[in-house]
Design a protein around this motif. Structure first.
Motif, PDB file in Angstrom:
ATOM      1  N   THR A 213       0.817  -1.214   0.000  1.00  0.00           N
ATOM      2  CA  THR A 213       0.000   0.000   0.000  1.00  0.00           C
ATOM      3  C   THR A 213       0.851   1.263   0.000  1.00  0.00           C
ATOM      4  OG1 THR A 213      -0.149  -0.191   2.422  1.00  0.00           O
ATOM      5  CG2 THR A 213      -1.994  -1.059   1.122  1.00  0.00           C
ATOM      6  N   GLU A 214       2.168   1.103   0.232  1.00  0.00           N
ATOM      7  CA  GLU A 214       3.105   2.226   0.178  1.00  0.00           C
ATOM      8  C   GLU A 214       4.391   1.733  -0.488  1.00  0.00           C
ATOM      9  OE1 GLU A 214       2.403   5.251   0.889  1.00  0.00           O
ATOM     10  OE2 GLU A 214       0.503   4.949   1.955  1.00  0.00           O
ATOM     11  N   PRO A 215       4.990   2.502  -1.391  1.00  0.00           N
ATOM     12  CA  PRO A 215       6.154   2.020  -2.139  1.00  0.00           C
ATOM     13  C   PRO A 215       7.378   1.728  -1.272  1.00  0.00           C
ATOM     14  CG  PRO A 215       5.688   4.322  -2.633  1.00  0.00           C
ATOM     15  CD  PRO A 215       4.524   3.806  -1.876  1.00  0.00           C
ATOM     16  N   GLU A 216       7.553   2.485  -0.179  1.00  0.00           N
ATOM     17  CA  GLU A 216       8.732   2.260   0.659  1.00  0.00           C
ATOM     18  C   GLU A 216       8.695   0.903   1.362  1.00  0.00           C
ATOM     19  OE1 GLU A 216       5.891   5.020   2.951  1.00  0.00           O
ATOM     20  OE2 GLU A 216       6.699   4.842   0.913  1.00  0.00           O
ATOM     21  N   GLN A 217       7.533   0.267   1.399  1.00  0.00           N
ATOM     22  CA  GLN A 217       7.431  -1.047   2.042  1.00  0.00           C
ATOM     23  C   GLN A 217       8.261  -2.111   1.319  1.00  0.00           C
ATOM     24  OE1 GLN A 217       3.170  -1.483   1.864  1.00  0.00           O
ATOM     25  NE2 GLN A 217       2.873  -0.705   3.942  1.00  0.00           N
ATOM     26  N   ILE A 218       8.517  -1.904   0.041  1.00  0.00           N
ATOM     27  CA  ILE A 218       9.293  -2.891  -0.717  1.00  0.00           C
ATOM     28  C   ILE A 218      10.698  -3.007  -0.145  1.00  0.00           C
ATOM     29  CG2 ILE A 218      10.243  -3.489  -2.974  1.00  0.00           C
ATOM     30  CD1 ILE A 218       7.828  -2.120  -4.252  1.00  0.00           C
ATOM     31  N   ASP A 219      11.373  -1.863   0.045  1.00  0.00           N
ATOM     32  CA  ASP A 219      12.721  -1.896   0.602  1.00  0.00           C
ATOM     33  C   ASP A 219      12.713  -2.368   2.055  1.00  0.00           C
ATOM     34  OD1 ASP A 219      14.140  -1.167  -1.665  1.00  0.00           O
ATOM     35  OD2 ASP A 219      13.926   0.977  -1.264  1.00  0.00           O
ATOM     36  N   GLU A 220      11.676  -1.995   2.804  1.00  0.00           N
ATOM     37  CA  GLU A 220      11.578  -2.442   4.197  1.00  0.00           C
ATOM     38  C   GLU A 220      11.474  -3.966   4.259  1.00  0.00           C
ATOM     39  OE1 GLU A 220       8.282  -0.440   5.965  1.00  0.00           O
ATOM     40  OE2 GLU A 220       9.139   1.549   5.703  1.00  0.00           O
ATOM     41  N   LEU A 221      10.730  -4.542   3.331  1.00  0.00           N
ATOM     42  CA  LEU A 221      10.563  -5.996   3.308  1.00  0.00           C
ATOM     43  C   LEU A 221      11.883  -6.679   2.960  1.00  0.00           C
ATOM     44  CD1 LEU A 221       8.069  -7.866   3.712  1.00  0.00           C
ATOM     45  CD2 LEU A 221       7.917  -8.001   1.229  1.00  0.00           C
TER      46      LEU A 221
ATOM     47  N   GLU B 137      14.921  -5.438   3.366  1.00  0.00           N
ATOM     48  CA  GLU B 137      15.865  -5.242   4.469  1.00  0.00           C
ATOM     49  C   GLU B 137      15.591  -6.186   5.630  1.00  0.00           C
ATOM     50  OE1 GLU B 137      15.513  -1.109   5.357  1.00  0.00           O
ATOM     51  OE2 GLU B 137      16.412  -0.474   3.443  1.00  0.00           O
ATOM     52  N   SER B 138      14.319  -6.562   5.798  1.00  0.00           N
ATOM     53  CA  SER B 138      13.965  -7.483   6.884  1.00  0.00           C
ATOM     54  C   SER B 138      14.202  -8.938   6.504  1.00  0.00           C
ATOM     55  CB  SER B 138      12.495  -7.283   7.276  1.00  0.00           C
ATOM     56  OG  SER B 138      11.630  -7.782   6.261  1.00  0.00           O
ATOM     57  N   LYS B 139      14.680  -9.139   5.261  1.00  0.00           N
ATOM     58  CA  LYS B 139      14.993 -10.481   4.728  1.00  0.00           C
ATOM     59  C   LYS B 139      13.754 -11.376   4.614  1.00  0.00           C
ATOM     60  CE  LYS B 139      19.743 -10.282   6.448  1.00  0.00           C
ATOM     61  NZ  LYS B 139      20.197  -9.643   5.207  1.00  0.00           N
ATOM     62  N   LYS B 140      12.608 -10.740   4.449  1.00  0.00           N
ATOM     63  CA  LYS B 140      11.381 -11.487   4.173  1.00  0.00           C
ATOM     64  C   LYS B 140      11.105 -11.371   2.669  1.00  0.00           C
ATOM     65  CE  LYS B 140       9.476 -10.543   8.762  1.00  0.00           C
ATOM     66  NZ  LYS B 140      10.612  -9.744   9.265  1.00  0.00           N
ATOM     67  N   ILE B 141      11.696 -12.259   1.906  1.00  0.00           N
ATOM     68  CA  ILE B 141      11.619 -12.167   0.452  1.00  0.00           C
ATOM     69  C   ILE B 141      10.361 -12.890  -0.031  1.00  0.00           C
ATOM     70  CG2 ILE B 141      12.778 -12.614  -1.718  1.00  0.00           C
ATOM     71  CD1 ILE B 141      14.167 -10.576   0.161  1.00  0.00           C
ATOM     72  N   PRO B 142       9.431 -12.175  -0.645  1.00  0.00           N
ATOM     73  CA  PRO B 142       8.166 -12.779  -1.053  1.00  0.00           C
ATOM     74  C   PRO B 142       8.277 -13.531  -2.380  1.00  0.00           C
ATOM     75  CG  PRO B 142       8.166 -10.454  -1.596  1.00  0.00           C
ATOM     76  CD  PRO B 142       9.478 -10.733  -0.901  1.00  0.00           C
ATOM     77  N   ASP B 143       7.467 -14.581  -2.494  1.00  0.00           N
ATOM     78  CA  ASP B 143       7.355 -15.291  -3.773  1.00  0.00           C
ATOM     79  C   ASP B 143       6.456 -14.532  -4.739  1.00  0.00           C
ATOM     80  OD1 ASP B 143       8.685 -17.626  -2.683  1.00  0.00           O
ATOM     81  OD2 ASP B 143       6.809 -18.060  -1.647  1.00  0.00           O
ATOM     82  N   LEU B 144       5.495 -13.794  -4.172  1.00  0.00           N
ATOM     83  CA  LEU B 144       4.443 -13.151  -4.960  1.00  0.00           C
ATOM     84  C   LEU B 144       4.053 -11.861  -4.272  1.00  0.00           C
ATOM     85  CD1 LEU B 144       2.097 -13.210  -7.122  1.00  0.00           C
ATOM     86  CD2 LEU B 144       0.818 -14.601  -5.492  1.00  0.00           C
ATOM     87  N   VAL B 145       3.912 -10.786  -5.036  1.00  0.00           N
ATOM     88  CA  VAL B 145       3.433  -9.521  -4.470  1.00  0.00           C
ATOM     89  C   VAL B 145       2.399  -8.898  -5.400  1.00  0.00           C
ATOM     90  CG1 VAL B 145       5.574  -9.029  -3.214  1.00  0.00           C
ATOM     91  CG2 VAL B 145       5.258  -8.126  -5.537  1.00  0.00           C
ATOM     92  N   GLN B 146       1.642  -8.001  -4.800  1.00  0.00           N
ATOM     93  CA  GLN B 146       0.661  -7.241  -5.569  1.00  0.00           C
ATOM     94  C   GLN B 146       0.802  -5.768  -5.188  1.00  0.00           C
ATOM     95  OE1 GLN B 146      -3.995  -6.761  -5.185  1.00  0.00           O
ATOM     96  NE2 GLN B 146      -3.545  -8.801  -5.982  1.00  0.00           N
ATOM     97  N   ALA B 147       0.687  -4.885  -6.176  1.00  0.00           N
ATOM     98  CA  ALA B 147       0.827  -3.454  -5.917  1.00  0.00           C
ATOM     99  C   ALA B 147       0.045  -2.666  -6.957  1.00  0.00           C
ATOM    100  CB  ALA B 147       2.301  -3.039  -5.958  1.00  0.00           C
ATOM    101  N   PRO B 148      -0.345  -1.430  -6.622  1.00  0.00           N
ATOM    102  CA  PRO B 148      -0.990  -0.564  -7.618  1.00  0.00           C
ATOM    103  C   PRO B 148       0.015  -0.160  -8.689  1.00  0.00           C
ATOM    104  CG  PRO B 148      -1.245   0.304  -5.375  1.00  0.00           C
ATOM    105  CD  PRO B 148      -0.214  -0.766  -5.318  1.00  0.00           C
TER     106      PRO B 148
END
Length: 285
Positions: free
Chosen positions: A137-145, A147-158
């Motif tokens: 829901t916010e673009p900065e969340q991508i880098d936060e994710l 950096e937290s080493k929670k690498i997603p298999d699948l994402v959705q974004a506007p």
């Protein structure tokens, strides 16, 4: 020309009165079935839903879904027990023993509670889910994710002609981590097609731009859809429809030759205008 398999079907309209340009309300179950028939006949197999989408999952659960890739979302508020309960209910509603994708409806849910991410990984290990990830829901969340080493298999974004804030981050996820990218809000809930004279002053900064697009680029929905589809970092473009006619129009838009390219975007747009969560409530036609 773009293949119809590049599309995914959003099903929020099957359970909620969604979208500012939606004059129909919730899609009747009989129409939902006809939409699903048409989607599958055109190799649209990704179906996007969520526990929070009213009756959407129950409607889908009455349909034979063995060829579909179902993606559902939970909204836990950071409470792992709520996440567990909602996913269990989603499987029951969908009449499925497993799904293709499970997403946290808000990225903050897993950033603030690492136990939820661990639980999601366990669902994947147990074969209840093929891919796990988040809806941004916010673009900065991508880098936060990352950096937290929670690498997603699948994402959705506007992602749409006006809202390009996520492009760099999504490209990074796909190029460096192999994340599957789904984008939504191609038409900004129908804002692109609204009569600007009926929009409140909140939208004044983009009214002229909307009018210019509507006058100079017809049919506009073709240009908007093809503009998104040309970006090669996108795996699926999720579109939501209320009627068979709307889905038919989107399918036809894949094959139309669009006479003129949309112009370069020459203005910076306030992020609140790009996020429906901040829109005033009095913008229905």
């Amino acid at each position: 020309m773009y293949p119809s398999s590049k599309l995914g079907l959003g099903t929020v309209q099957f359970g909620l009165n969604y979208g500012i340009a939606n004059s129909i309300g919730v899609t009747p179950p009989s129409e939902a079935k006809a939409i699903l028939d048409l989607a599958l006949a055109n190799q649209i197999y990704v179906l996007d839903t969520a526990h929070a989408y009213g009756e959407s999952e129950k409607v889908l659960g009455t349909y034979p879904l063995h060829t579909c890739k179902l993606v559902t979302k939970f909204f836990s508020g950071g409470d792992i027990d709520v996440a567990r309960q909602q996913f269990s209910e989603s499987l029951e509603r969908l009449n499925q023993s497993s799904v293709y994708g499970l997403l946290a409806h808000r990225c903050d849910e897993i950033l603030e509670n690492p136990e939820i991410w661990k639980w999601m990984q366990e669902q994947k290990e147990s074969k209840l889910v093929e891919k796990i990830g988040v809806s941004f829901t916010e673009p900065e969340q991508i880098d936060e994710l990352i950096e937290s080493k929670k690498i997603p298999d699948l994402v959705q974004a506007p992602f749409n002609y006006l809202d390009r804030r996520y492009q760099t981050g999504l490209q990074k996820l796909r190029d460096y981590y192999g994340t599957e990218i789904h984008v939504r809000s191609v038409f900004l809930q129908g804002l692109f097609f609204m009569n600007s004279d009926l929009l409140p002053s909140f939208f004044d900064p983009i009214k002229k731009l909307l009018v210019d697009l509507q006058v100079q680029h017809q049919p506009l929905y073709v240009g908007l859809l093809q503009w998104v589809l040309q970006h090669n970092f996108i795996d699926k473009v999720i579109i939501g429809v209320n009627t068979v006619e709307q889905l038919t129009a989107n399918l036809q838009a894949l094959h139309e030759t669009y006479a003129t390219s949309l112009p370069e975007l020459a203005v910076d747009i306030d992020s609140k205008i790009l996020n429906p969560a901040f829109w005033p409530s009095n913008i229905k036609n």
